[in-house]
Design a protein around this motif. Structure first.
Motif, PDB file in Angstrom:
ATOM      1  N   GLY A 223       0.802  -1.213   0.000  1.00 37.07           N
ATOM      2  CA  GLY A 223       0.000   0.000   0.000  1.00 37.07           C
ATOM      3  C   GLY A 223       0.842   1.274   0.000  1.00 37.07           C
ATOM      4  O   GLY A 223       0.281   2.372  -0.160  1.00 37.07           O
ATOM      5  N   ASP A 224       2.164   1.162   0.203  1.00 35.69           N
ATOM      6  CA  ASP A 224       3.024   2.354   0.118  1.00 35.69           C
ATOM      7  C   ASP A 224       3.096   2.862  -1.327  1.00 35.69           C
ATOM      8  O   ASP A 224       3.028   2.076  -2.285  1.00 35.69           O
ATOM      9  CB  ASP A 224       4.432   2.039   0.613  1.00 35.69           C
ATOM     10  CG  ASP A 224       4.494   1.862   2.125  1.00 35.69           C
ATOM     11  OD1 ASP A 224       3.522   2.248   2.810  1.00 35.69           O
ATOM     12  OD2 ASP A 224       5.518   1.319   2.609  1.00 35.69           O
ATOM     13  N   ILE A 225       3.210   4.161  -1.444  1.00 36.95           N
ATOM     14  CA  ILE A 225       3.334   4.766  -2.788  1.00 36.95           C
ATOM     15  C   ILE A 225       4.819   4.882  -3.118  1.00 36.95           C
ATOM     16  O   ILE A 225       5.577   5.532  -2.380  1.00 36.95           O
ATOM     17  CB  ILE A 225       2.678   6.157  -2.833  1.00 36.95           C
ATOM     18  CG1 ILE A 225       1.180   6.054  -2.502  1.00 36.95           C
ATOM     19  CG2 ILE A 225       2.876   6.798  -4.208  1.00 36.95           C
ATOM     20  CD1 ILE A 225       0.480   7.412  -2.390  1.00 36.95           C
ATOM     21  N   LEU A 226       5.211   4.273  -4.207  1.00 36.15           N
ATOM     22  CA  LEU A 226       6.586   4.379  -4.695  1.00 36.15           C
ATOM     23  C   LEU A 226       6.671   5.550  -5.675  1.00 36.15           C
ATOM     24  O   LEU A 226       5.718   5.801  -6.423  1.00 36.15           O
ATOM     25  CB  LEU A 226       7.007   3.088  -5.392  1.00 36.15           C
ATOM     26  CG  LEU A 226       6.874   1.787  -4.589  1.00 36.15           C
ATOM     27  CD1 LEU A 226       7.227   0.592  -5.476  1.00 36.15           C
ATOM     28  CD2 LEU A 226       7.751   1.818  -3.351  1.00 36.15           C
ATOM     29  N   TYR A 227       7.798   6.231  -5.691  1.00 42.27           N
ATOM     30  CA  TYR A 227       7.965   7.308  -6.682  1.00 42.27           C
ATOM     31  C   TYR A 227       9.362   7.284  -7.281  1.00 42.27           C
ATOM     32  O   TYR A 227      10.306   6.785  -6.662  1.00 42.27           O
ATOM     33  CB  TYR A 227       7.660   8.686  -6.079  1.00 42.27           C
ATOM     34  CG  TYR A 227       8.564   9.129  -4.952  1.00 42.27           C
ATOM     35  CD1 TYR A 227       9.804   9.730  -5.208  1.00 42.27           C
ATOM     36  CD2 TYR A 227       8.159   8.972  -3.621  1.00 42.27           C
ATOM     37  CE1 TYR A 227      10.623  10.155  -4.167  1.00 42.27           C
ATOM     38  CE2 TYR A 227       8.975   9.393  -2.582  1.00 42.27           C
ATOM     39  CZ  TYR A 227      10.202   9.989  -2.857  1.00 42.27           C
ATOM     40  OH  TYR A 227      11.012  10.392  -1.827  1.00 42.27           O
ATOM     41  N   TRP A 228       9.426   7.806  -8.496  1.00 38.57           N
ATOM     42  CA  TRP A 228      10.683   7.886  -9.237  1.00 38.57           C
ATOM     43  C   TRP A 228      11.008   9.366  -9.465  1.00 38.57           C
ATOM     44  O   TRP A 228      10.147  10.144  -9.861  1.00 38.57           O
ATOM     45  CB  TRP A 228      10.564   7.170 -10.582  1.00 38.57           C
ATOM     46  CG  TRP A 228      10.594   5.670 -10.470  1.00 38.57           C
ATOM     47  CD1 TRP A 228      11.631   4.856 -10.810  1.00 38.57           C
ATOM     48  CD2 TRP A 228       9.548   4.806 -10.020  1.00 38.57           C
ATOM     49  NE1 TRP A 228      11.316   3.531 -10.584  1.00 38.57           N
ATOM     50  CE2 TRP A 228      10.028   3.467 -10.091  1.00 38.57           C
ATOM     51  CE3 TRP A 228       8.255   5.022  -9.516  1.00 38.57           C
ATOM     52  CZ2 TRP A 228       9.282   2.365  -9.718  1.00 38.57           C
ATOM     53  CZ3 TRP A 228       7.502   3.914  -9.134  1.00 38.57           C
ATOM     54  CH2 TRP A 228       7.993   2.610  -9.234  1.00 38.57           C
ATOM     55  N   GLY A 229      12.241   9.725  -9.213  1.00 41.28           N
ATOM     56  CA  GLY A 229      12.604  11.127  -9.230  1.00 41.28           C
ATOM     57  C   GLY A 229      12.833  11.567  -7.797  1.00 41.28           C
ATOM     58  O   GLY A 229      13.120  10.738  -6.923  1.00 41.28           O
ATOM     59  N   THR A 267      13.048   5.601  -6.408  1.00 41.41           N
ATOM     60  CA  THR A 267      14.001   6.430  -5.663  1.00 41.41           C
ATOM     61  C   THR A 267      13.475   6.787  -4.279  1.00 41.41           C
ATOM     62  O   THR A 267      14.227   7.310  -3.455  1.00 41.41           O
ATOM     63  CB  THR A 267      14.301   7.718  -6.429  1.00 41.41           C
ATOM     64  OG1 THR A 267      13.069   8.378  -6.742  1.00 41.41           O
ATOM     65  CG2 THR A 267      15.039   7.437  -7.715  1.00 41.41           C
ATOM     66  N   GLY A 268      12.204   6.534  -4.004  1.00 39.10           N
ATOM     67  CA  GLY A 268      11.658   6.851  -2.693  1.00 39.10           C
ATOM     68  C   GLY A 268      10.257   6.291  -2.533  1.00 39.10           C
ATOM     69  O   GLY A 268       9.680   5.717  -3.460  1.00 39.10           O
ATOM     70  N   ALA A 269       9.705   6.468  -1.316  1.00 39.31           N
ATOM     71  CA  ALA A 269       8.355   5.971  -1.041  1.00 39.31           C
ATOM     72  C   ALA A 269       7.710   6.814   0.060  1.00 39.31           C
ATOM     73  O   ALA A 269       8.411   7.405   0.901  1.00 39.31           O
ATOM     74  CB  ALA A 269       8.399   4.497  -0.622  1.00 39.31           C
ATOM     75  N   VAL A 270       6.389   6.888   0.015  1.00 39.49           N
ATOM     76  CA  VAL A 270       5.635   7.561   1.073  1.00 39.49           C
ATOM     77  C   VAL A 270       4.541   6.622   1.561  1.00 39.49           C
ATOM     78  O   VAL A 270       4.011   5.799   0.811  1.00 39.49           O
ATOM     79  CB  VAL A 270       5.007   8.900   0.577  1.00 39.49           C
ATOM     80  CG1 VAL A 270       6.098   9.912   0.300  1.00 39.49           C
ATOM     81  CG2 VAL A 270       4.142   8.686  -0.645  1.00 39.49           C
TER      82      VAL A 270
END
Length: 273
Positions: A223-229, A267-270
């Motif tokens: 359920g975590d949101i992954l992001y690129w950048g 590159t990260g997650a929220v």
């Protein structure tokens, strides 16, 4: 003999008849001439004589010459004016060309700087992604139990609903700007997934990358949101579904697909849930 025989006579000697006749003729001619002159003078005095000098040829030639001279002067003036106009136009064109060249150089310089800035940002982004991949790889090697313990099978509540929704969309096409339900882009898929559990997320990737609490890639949960950048300027997002897998609307060629993290490490997650 008379005593006067040797005394000269006081009378003038007689002139010869021929001389007398000649003189008479001359005198007569003179008198005739005077008579004619007198008559002419009388006639002249009686009626004045008007004399007219006709110079048709001279007058026509002079008129022609004057006209030709005027035409030549007018033509010369027209030529001077035309030349002046051409010179002015040439000067104006040269000035405009100089201004255009300066503008073109300015635009070229601006484009060059923009391209250099874009290349710099791309290089920095690649470096960041490479660093994050290294970190992710190291974290995965050091703690393999993390991904095992956070599989989608252990997701519960809202996280399970989000994971279930994105998995059900696998196979649907990717269309930039689409918002479902027959097609998605990356951020509209994430937005629709969280809408299922009553959470309203921003529409674009940049805002979604800062919508929750930042978490390390070694501590992911379904359920975590992954992001690129980078956070706040991300260019792609997806949903982590556990077991080292994520679901995202990737691109027009793959559409909505489930992929391993190694396919394209984020590159990260929220965490929103």
């Amino acid at each position: 003999m008379s005593h006067t025989a040797h005394i000269r006579s006081h009378r003038k000697p007689r002139r010869s008849a021929s001389k007398i006749a000649m003189r008479a003729g001359v005198a007569g001619g003179v008198l005739s001439t005077l008579a004619v002159a007198g008559a002419a003078g009388s006639a002249s005095a009686a009626e004045p004589v008007t004399q007219t000098l006709e110079l048709p040829t001279l007058t026509a030639d002079m008129a022609t010459q004057v006209a030709q001279s005027a035409d030549a002067t007018q033509q010369a003036a027209a030529n001077y004016q035309l030349q002046a106009e051409r010179d002015a136009a040439a000067a104006k064109a040269a000035k405009q060309a100089k201004a255009d060249l300066a503008e073109a150089k300015k635009k070229a310089e601006a484009k060059k700087k923009a391209a250099e800035e874009t290349a710099r940002k791309a290089a920095a982004e690649r470096a960041t992604r490479s660093s994050e991949r290294t970190t992710l790889s190291a974290a995965a090697s050091a703690d393999t139990s993390v991904s095992t313990s956070t599989s989608s099978s252990t997701a519960t509540g809202s996280a399970a609903a989000v994971v279930s929704f994105v998995k059900s969309q696998v196979g649907k096409p990717y269309v930039l700007g689409a918002s479902g339900s027959s097609a998605y882009d990356c951020s509209s898929l994430v937005q629709a997934a969280f809408k299922q559990v009553g959470i309203s997320l921003p529409r674009v990737s940049q805002d979604q990358s800062t919508a929750g609490t930042q978490v390390g890639l070694s501590n992911l949960q379904p359920g975590d949101i992954l992001y690129w950048g980078s956070a706040g300027s991300a260019y792609h997002v997806a949903v982590y579904v556990g077991d080292g897998m994520f679901v995202g609307a990737q691109n027009p060629s793959t559409g909505v697909a489930e992929k391993p993290l190694s396919y394209d490490p984020p590159t990260g997650a929220v965490r929103v849930l």
